[in-house]
Design an enzyme around this catalytic site. Structure first.
Site, PDB file in Angstrom:
ATOM      1  N   GLU A  28      45.949  42.189  35.460  1.00  0.00           N
ATOM      2  CA  GLU A  28      46.331  42.786  34.171  1.00  0.00           C
ATOM      3  C   GLU A  28      46.981  41.805  33.212  1.00  0.00           C
ATOM      4  O   GLU A  28      46.813  41.889  31.994  1.00  0.00           O
ATOM      5  CB  GLU A  28      47.297  43.963  34.400  1.00  0.00           C
ATOM      6  CG  GLU A  28      46.644  45.203  34.977  1.00  0.00           C
ATOM      7  CD  GLU A  28      46.470  45.187  36.480  1.00  0.00           C
ATOM      8  OE1 GLU A  28      46.646  44.119  37.119  1.00  0.00           O
ATOM      9  OE2 GLU A  28      46.150  46.254  37.034  1.00  0.00           O
ATOM     10  N   GLU A  63      46.045  48.834  43.180  1.00  0.00           N
ATOM     11  CA  GLU A  63      47.172  49.781  43.120  1.00  0.00           C
ATOM     12  C   GLU A  63      46.847  51.049  43.916  1.00  0.00           C
ATOM     13  O   GLU A  63      47.693  51.588  44.625  1.00  0.00           O
ATOM     14  CB  GLU A  63      47.486  50.128  41.658  1.00  0.00           C
ATOM     15  CG  GLU A  63      48.121  48.956  40.917  1.00  0.00           C
ATOM     16  CD  GLU A  63      48.424  49.280  39.462  1.00  0.00           C
ATOM     17  OE1 GLU A  63      47.470  49.613  38.734  1.00  0.00           O
ATOM     18  OE2 GLU A  63      49.599  49.215  39.070  1.00  0.00           O
TER      19      GLU A  63
END
Ligand code: NAD
Length: 698
Positions: free
Chosen positions: A129, A109
């Site tokens: 995740e 990210e």
């Protein structure tokens, strides 16, 4: 500035180095993210700086969030990843991320919030995740689809599986693959951007590409994902976020992502998955064997017995590059065992998952032998002969005579007393149980059974060995069946009682499969073969307590020659060339007859009763195991069930599941069943914790 971020200006390049070993985890509390933010702000004001470069010290860019901060409130005043990546979207000097090694989750990210990305070969790039039941919550679900398109983003975010540097380049996550060493190559790249006047390129300003009609695309994807991840809410939420990246402006997409993230974090499924993640790490800790315990070197191994287990165990070692000698009682059995191993590898080669050269290398590390003298150099010897005490003792006497001093002598017994086996040797400190699960080359669980005299360094070496051969090692103590099989025995026995009282195999299996088990108990029995248990029961018949409840259904089925899938019939029937179970009226009639013979009036049994009676038998037995200190901690029992018995990961394991239900509720249910038999006497530990409002898992 934080010491875990280094900022230096090299010519026109403001180089920001994440320096938080071992994986540059993105710590909030230690000020790493704040440090990056401060460095960027400093460089923005520095006219010498024309371009930023973000890089990781050591082997990788960043492995993602700092897992030690999970569930802890962030200290005020320090930037988190969301603060940082949203600030980065306002920066007007080009930014480059230099990617190497595992670049995961928050690491990716962060990299996607820069404008250009270079990488060296060997990186692993992904958003894992979902494996913890959450979603990438720092714009990952909004930036990745804009970079790679909806289809690839759905695949990457819902599975959490990483891609290679080369694949990331093809997909557009990486702009250029550079030669190592990374820092000078990335600086060169950054300087070139400036020289060529390349523009700022924000992923947030792109639109997500979708093949065809978006509604049709997402409807089909939803159906696929729901089916592939039954029971897991996170993949569908990930998908919804990717859809938001198509249908909403970036800013609104971020809000949506945050909202869905908050929902997921609070789910039992996510808590269970995080429990599983941390429990796997906790299992490595042994209360009285510190991490600093020296380990013995394992450079060569030997396996006694080339049967079902011995062959699979040997494969684990050669897969890890450790040569293995396999000893059998006769040449023809050795040949048979090696044939099976060869066929096993050949099937993997045929599927394209192993090269022929790698198979040949592995086979070359295997040597068949018939004489114990050939085992004298082995660092570890694992016995996997018939499950009979006298046979095992004989093998260990011979091993004691030939094995070199310091060799580890291990047994793969499923039920026998390791202390008795150790006692026939002059070196009980070197004897340990290494309980593999079938198929031993596939199943990840390894129960490491410590005897009364097993030396600390033998335990430490076995735990390390588990990792070397890619197993999940869990330390357990000696008792009949250790942790896994002792509990599963109670579970299977209760399933048998349920069908004797009124349920049918298909109902019991359905309930447990809906709960999330890959297969219900009767399907498992049919797959594993019913004759094995039958043979054991026949052997135990003479010593069985006549007052103990015993259902004859399993024996009656075997008496018909129905041993499960391999004979085309067991609790179900099967058609040739097909593993599909078909409920069989003949079995229903047999069960009804068995109930009558046992003097039991059959009754309707609810799904809830089936679920509670099967799963709470696991829980109650697990509690007794904890009381007896056979397992070190409740989470170790959970790991045994997640990796060895197909317990649904999103329920965290039987002990964590009980914690989620509430131990007072579990105890109340157990008390309701107390009249059924002595197996329903609540474990003292359960009763105590329930009274205190406590939990098995802390
Ligand atoms: P198996 O019958 O398939 O294999 C046993 C092998 O040992 C045979 O090939 C036999 O020839 C050989 N053997 C017997 N006595 C020997 C001796 N004295 N010297 C050398 N070789 C000898 O049995 P298996 O299923 O592989 O089980 C082996 C052990 O593993 C048992 O202790 C069993 O309880 C345990 N185990 C089995 C499973 C399973 O699912 N099958 C799972 C975990 C543990």
């Amino acid at each position: 500035m934080s010491s875990i971020v280094d900022y230096q200006v090299q010519g026109h390049v403001g180089v920001i180095t994440l320096n938080h070993p071992p994986v540059n985890a993105l710590s909030v509390s230690k000020g790493l993210l704040q440090g990056v933010l401060d460095a960027i702000k400093e460089g923005e004001h520095d006219t010498a700086v024309k371009v930023f470069l973000l890089i990781g010290a050591g082997k990788n860019f960043s492995g993602g969030a700092d897992i030690t901060e999970f569930g802890k409130a962030a200290p005020p005043g320090l930037a988190n990843l969301r603060d940082l990546v949203s600030y980065m979207d306002t920066v007007t000097k080009p930014m480059v991320a230099a990617i190497s090694g595992p670049t995961m989750g928050g690491g990716l990210e962060l990299a996607m919030a820069t404008h250009y990305r270079v990488a060296i070969t060997g990186a692993q790039i992904g958003l894992p995740e979902v494996k913890l039941g959450i979603l990438p919550g720092a714009a990952g679900t909004q930036r990745l689809p804009r970079l790679v398109g909806a289809a690839v983003a759905v695949e990457m975010i819902t599975t959490g599986d990483p891609v290679s540097t080369e694949r990331a380049k093809e997909l557009g996550i990486v702009d250029e693959i550079v030669e190592a060493p990374l820092l000078p190559a990335a600086i060169k790249y950054a300087n070139r951007l400036v020289r060529e006047g390349k523009p700022i390129r924000r992923a947030s300003a792109l639109t997500t590409a979708v093949d065809g009609d978006p509604d049709a695309f997402f409807a089909a994807a939803r159906e696929r994902v729901a089916k592939a991840f039954r029971g897991y809410p996170a993949p569908l939420e990930c998908l919804a976020c990717v859809e938001a990246s198509v249908k909403m402006p970036f800013k609104d997409g971020l809000r949506f992502e945050r909202e869905r993230f908050e929902v997921l974090v609070a789910t039992t499924e996510s808590k269970s998955l995080r429990h599983a993640f941390f429990s796997e790490r906790a299992a490595n800790k042994i209360d009285d064997v510190p991490d600093s315990t020296p380990v013995r070197e394992i450079k060569s191994a030997a396996v006694i017995g080339a049967g079902t287990m011995g062959g699979g165990i040997a494969m684990n070692f050669v897969n890890a590059g450790i040569p293995v000698k396999v000893l059998e009682a006769a040449q023809d059995r050795l040949d048979k065992g090696f044939d099976i191993i060869r066929k096993n590898y050949a099937a993997t080669v045929a599927k394209g998952k192993l090269s022929q050269a790698a198979m040949d290398k592995r086979m070359s590390l295997l040597t068949g032998v018939l004489s114990y003298d050939d085992l004298k150099d082995a660092d570890i010897i694992i016995e996997a002969v018939f499950e009979e005490m006298d046979v095992k003792k004989e093998v260990f006497r011979k091993l004691d005579a030939v094995a070199k001093p310091g060799a580890i002598l291990a047994t793969n017994t499923s039920t026998l007393d390791i202390d008795q086996i150790a006692a026939v040797t002059k070196r009980p400190q070197d004897v340990i149980g290494l309980h593999f699960f079938s198929p031993a080359n596939v199943m990840r669980l390894l129960e490491i059974v410590r005897g009364a005299k097993t030396a600390h360094d033998v335990i430490a070496t076995s735990m390390k060995l588990a990792k070397t051969i890619k197993k999940v090692g869990v330390l357990v103590g000696v008792c009949d069946g250790f942790v896994g099989n002792r509990m599963v025995h109670a579970y299977f026995r209760e399933a048998g009682f349920l069908i004797e009282e009124g349920a049918l195999p298909q109902q019991v299996d359905r309930v447990l499969e809906e709960f999330g088990f890959a297969m219900g108990p009767f399907r498992v029995g049919d797959l594993a073969g019913l004759d094995i248990g039958w043979a054991i029961r026949k052997r135990q018949a003479a010593t069985r307590d006549p007052n103990e409840r015993y259902t004859k259904i399993g024996d009656m089925i075997c008496e018909l020659g129905r041993f499960g899938q391999k004979t085309g019939a067991g609790y179900y029937r099967y058609e040739a060339g097909n593993r599909k179970r078909i409920p069989d009226p003949e079995i229903e009639a047999l069960i009804v007859r068995a109930s009558a013979e046992a003097g039991i009036t059959r009754r309707e049994i609810s799904d809830q009763e089936i679920l509670e009676r099967c799963v709470y038998q696991l829980v109650n037995t697990g509690a007794k195991i904890l009381e007896e200190r056979i397992a070190q901690r409740a989470s170790d029992i959970d790991i045994v069930y997640l990796f060895g018995y197909g317990f649904p990961r999103y329920r965290g394991g039987p002990m964590f599941y009980a914690d989620c239900v509430g131990l007072d509720n579990v105890l109340a249910a157990i008390k309701r069943y107390e009249a059924i038999g002595p197996q329903w006497k609540p474990a003292a530990l359960l009763a105590k914790l329930a009274a205190e409002g406590g939990r098995f898992n802390g």
